[in-house]
Write a protein that holds these residues in place. Structure first.
Motif, PDB file in Angstrom:
ATOM      1  N   ASN A 197       7.322  -3.322  -6.386  1.00 17.24           N
ATOM      2  CA  ASN A 197       6.331  -4.278  -5.920  1.00 17.24           C
ATOM      3  C   ASN A 197       7.030  -5.493  -5.322  1.00 17.24           C
ATOM      4  O   ASN A 197       7.844  -6.142  -5.988  1.00 17.24           O
ATOM      5  CB  ASN A 197       5.444  -4.717  -7.094  1.00 17.24           C
ATOM      6  CG  ASN A 197       4.562  -3.590  -7.590  1.00 17.24           C
ATOM      7  OD1 ASN A 197       3.461  -3.389  -7.102  1.00 17.24           O
ATOM      8  ND2 ASN A 197       5.060  -2.828  -8.571  1.00 17.24           N
ATOM      9  N   GLY A 256       2.708  -9.058   3.642  1.00 15.83           N
ATOM     10  CA  GLY A 256       2.308  -9.929   2.533  1.00 15.83           C
ATOM     11  C   GLY A 256       2.648  -9.337   1.179  1.00 15.83           C
ATOM     12  O   GLY A 256       3.354  -9.943   0.377  1.00 15.83           O
ATOM     13  N   THR A 257       2.167  -8.132   0.926  1.00 11.13           N
ATOM     14  CA  THR A 257       2.506  -7.415  -0.310  1.00 11.13           C
ATOM     15  C   THR A 257       2.821  -5.969   0.044  1.00 11.13           C
ATOM     16  O   THR A 257       2.150  -5.357   0.879  1.00 11.13           O
ATOM     17  CB  THR A 257       1.343  -7.442  -1.330  1.00 11.13           C
ATOM     18  OG1 THR A 257       0.186  -6.824  -0.762  1.00 11.13           O
ATOM     19  CG2 THR A 257       1.020  -8.870  -1.732  1.00 11.13           C
ATOM     20  N   GLN A 280       6.670  -8.998  -2.366  1.00  5.92           N
ATOM     21  CA  GLN A 280       5.782  -9.907  -1.660  1.00  5.92           C
ATOM     22  C   GLN A 280       6.575 -10.676  -0.608  1.00  5.92           C
ATOM     23  O   GLN A 280       7.787 -10.853  -0.729  1.00  5.92           O
ATOM     24  CB  GLN A 280       5.123 -10.908  -2.626  1.00  5.92           C
ATOM     25  CG  GLN A 280       4.353 -10.297  -3.786  1.00  5.92           C
ATOM     26  CD  GLN A 280       5.254  -9.927  -4.948  1.00  5.92           C
ATOM     27  OE1 GLN A 280       6.178 -10.648  -5.269  1.00  5.92           O
ATOM     28  NE2 GLN A 280       4.957  -8.797  -5.571  1.00  5.92           N
ATOM     29  N   ASP A 281       5.840 -11.142   0.406  1.00  8.98           N
ATOM     30  CA  ASP A 281       6.414 -11.994   1.464  1.00  8.98           C
ATOM     31  C   ASP A 281       7.670 -11.366   2.082  1.00  8.98           C
ATOM     32  O   ASP A 281       8.728 -12.006   2.177  1.00  8.98           O
ATOM     33  CB  ASP A 281       6.745 -13.385   0.917  1.00  8.98           C
ATOM     34  CG  ASP A 281       5.504 -14.126   0.434  1.00  8.98           C
ATOM     35  OD1 ASP A 281       4.410 -13.782   0.908  1.00  8.98           O
ATOM     36  OD2 ASP A 281       5.629 -15.027  -0.409  1.00  8.98           O
ATOM     37  N   ASP A 299      -0.979  -7.429   6.101  1.00  9.72           N
ATOM     38  CA  ASP A 299      -1.329  -8.228   4.920  1.00  9.72           C
ATOM     39  C   ASP A 299      -0.919  -7.529   3.624  1.00  9.72           C
ATOM     40  O   ASP A 299      -0.379  -8.157   2.709  1.00  9.72           O
ATOM     41  CB  ASP A 299      -2.822  -8.575   4.909  1.00  9.72           C
ATOM     42  CG  ASP A 299      -3.722  -7.339   4.919  1.00  9.72           C
ATOM     43  OD1 ASP A 299      -3.199  -6.210   5.055  1.00  9.72           O
ATOM     44  OD2 ASP A 299      -4.952  -7.502   4.780  1.00  9.72           O
ATOM     45  N   SER A 300      -1.147  -6.217   3.516  1.00  8.61           N
ATOM     46  CA  SER A 300      -0.746  -5.468   2.321  1.00  8.61           C
ATOM     47  C   SER A 300      -0.592  -4.001   2.676  1.00  8.61           C
ATOM     48  O   SER A 300      -1.315  -3.481   3.527  1.00  8.61           O
ATOM     49  CB  SER A 300      -1.767  -5.629   1.187  1.00  8.61           C
ATOM     50  OG  SER A 300      -3.014  -5.075   1.559  1.00  8.61           O
ATOM     51  N   ALA A 350      12.580 -11.189   0.739  1.00 11.08           N
ATOM     52  CA  ALA A 350      11.367 -10.841   0.001  1.00 11.08           C
ATOM     53  C   ALA A 350      11.363 -11.558  -1.339  1.00 11.08           C
ATOM     54  O   ALA A 350      12.401 -12.019  -1.828  1.00 11.08           O
ATOM     55  CB  ALA A 350      11.268  -9.333  -0.213  1.00 11.08           C
ATOM     56  N   ARG A 351      10.184 -11.639  -1.935  1.00  6.38           N
ATOM     57  CA  ARG A 351      10.046 -12.066  -3.325  1.00  6.38           C
ATOM     58  C   ARG A 351       9.692 -10.839  -4.157  1.00  6.38           C
ATOM     59  O   ARG A 351       8.865 -10.024  -3.743  1.00  6.38           O
ATOM     60  CB  ARG A 351       8.954 -13.119  -3.479  1.00  6.38           C
ATOM     61  CG  ARG A 351       9.264 -14.449  -2.822  1.00  6.38           C
ATOM     62  CD  ARG A 351       8.264 -15.531  -3.228  1.00  6.38           C
ATOM     63  NE  ARG A 351       6.901 -15.155  -2.863  1.00  6.38           N
ATOM     64  CZ  ARG A 351       5.950 -14.806  -3.719  1.00  6.38           C
ATOM     65  NH1 ARG A 351       6.197 -14.744  -5.027  1.00  6.38           N
ATOM     66  NH2 ARG A 351       4.733 -14.499  -3.301  1.00  6.38           N
ATOM     67  N   LEU A 352      10.331 -10.697  -5.294  1.00  4.48           N
ATOM     68  CA  LEU A 352      10.035  -9.562  -6.161  1.00  4.48           C
ATOM     69  C   LEU A 352      10.445  -9.867  -7.586  1.00  4.48           C
ATOM     70  O   LEU A 352      11.469 -10.497  -7.831  1.00  4.48           O
ATOM     71  CB  LEU A 352      10.715  -8.283  -5.670  1.00  4.48           C
ATOM     72  CG  LEU A 352      12.236  -8.158  -5.712  1.00  4.48           C
ATOM     73  CD1 LEU A 352      12.624  -6.696  -5.493  1.00  4.48           C
ATOM     74  CD2 LEU A 352      12.928  -9.022  -4.693  1.00  4.48           C
TER      75      LEU A 352
END
Length: 379
Positions: free
Chosen positions: A122, A114-115, A124-125, A65-66, A144-146
């Motif tokens: 940093n 997740g993160t 996410q996803d 999750d993180s 990823a998203r960033l």
């Protein structure tokens, strides 16, 4: 109790650990399925199948999750940076082959996070599939998203030879480049929203080896941003004061100085740590910029020329309506260490262009028409 204590950057790391798992053994195969681990603030679940301990042959699927990787790194030792720099300048001592185990590894693994915080970045996803076979480790695809954008790419580590080879192909779109650079290298010299595409190769994995062998190509396209460290409009005002225009005030370089742009794009070729760019284009309502030059990663230096052309009055950026350098190209030389380069406008070229413009104006007045155009070109 367990021997040497593990030191981490975060003193609270590795203080809360628990696990639930189910193990099954079938011949050579050992399956841990399902697997649930609670590591500090991270929840990890999935499975690990050891199909054959010889090799080994592994299959895995993990979801987290993180995770903050940085907190588990060892704390920096006093004088570590100076020691690393000194070690980098000395020939490397012979060592055991660090990739011998990788050449035997047969791995197929999927992971989702997740993160993630890693190297202060940093993200996410995160989604990644890792395959290792016969000394070639490939992470493909990586998504990823960033920094308000998207990352898509693939990375291959080839450890079959004497020196490891790394190949990375990555696309970043919709990225806020300022916060990304600030977290990655500690400064946000470039601001803006846009895209970066690169296809890079290196031989060796140390910083020194990467700087020496980095090769490939890249391209970029940013909108509504700025370059920090120099205000080209202020440099033009200073040039204008020397060439009969309005000098204006304000600092051209240093803290707080920056050049705004509405669009900026270009491409680069990289060969053995030497980055060459010949097609930089940038524009704002007042300026048009063309750039070309080189960045030497081995020496950590830049030698670059930006040719700036004023397309309108500098009013609105501290200039005056009486600026007289409209349409006159002014080369600005950027040279020196990457961390603190110098900026110097080439006033001789600007003066030459201004004189030529005046001559052509006078010819047009006295001769006029097509003959004036032809004669002006000759002059």
């Amino acid at each position: 109790m367990f021997g040497t204590a593990i030191e981490t950057t975060d003193e609270q790391a590795l203080t809360r650990v628990s696990a639930e798992l189910k193990m099954a053994h079938d011949g050579k195969a050992l399956k841990v399925d399902p697997l649930t681990i609670k590591l500090d603030d991270s929840n990890i679940q999935g499975y690990v199948h050891v199909l054959d301990p010889e090799g080994p042959v592994l299959r895995s699927d993990i979801e987290i999750d993180s995770l903050n990787v940085d907190r588990y790194l060892p704390p920096p030792a006093e004088g570590e940076q100076e020691q690393a720099q000194a070690a980098a300048s000395e020939p490397a001592a012979a060592a055991a082959d660090p990739f011998s185990a990788l050449r035997k590894l047969d791995l197929v693994a999927d992971a989702r996070i997740g993160t993630l915080v890693a190297n202060q970045l940093n993200m996410q996803d995160i989604r990644v599939k890792v395959v290792s076979k016969d000394g070639v480790l490939q992470a493909k695809p990586i998504g990823a998203r960033l920094y308000q954008g998207e990352f898509d790419g693939e990375t291959t580590l080839d450890a079959r030879g004497k020196q490891p080879k790394l190949h990375a192909r990555n696309d970043l779109t919709g990225i806020q480049i300022g916060p990304l650079l600030n977290d990655l290298v500690g400064h946000d010299r470039l601001l803006g929203t846009g895209a970066v595409h690169f296809d890079l190769r290196t031989v060796g994995l140390s910083e020194t080896e990467i700087r020496r062998s980095l090769s490939g190509n890249a391209r970029f396209d940013f909108q509504n941003g700025a370059y920090k460290g120099v205000n080209l409009a202020a440099l033009i005002r200073q040039a204008g004061g020397l060439l009969g225009g309005s000098a204006g005030g304000g600092s051209a370089t240093g803290a707080g100085a920056q050049t705004d742009f509405s669009e900026m794009s270009g491409s680069a070729t990289i060969s053995n740590g030497l980055i060459s760019n010949n097609d930089l284009k940038a524009k704002s309502p007042l300026l048009r910029l063309d750039g070309k030059g080189k960045v030497n990663l081995q020496k950590d230096t830049i030698d670059y020329t930006v040719t700036t052309t004023l397309v309108d009055s500098l009013e609105g950026q501290g200039g005056k309506e009486s600026d007289k350098l409209t349409g006159v190209p002014i080369p600005v030389r950027i040279k020196g260490p990457l961390s603190d380069p110098s900026y110097s406008p080439d006033l001789s070229e600007a003066a030459k262009a201004k004189v030529q413009e005046k001559v052509q104006e006078e010819i047009q007045k006295k001769v006029g028409g097509q003959a004036g155009d032809i004669l002006g070109d000759k002059l």
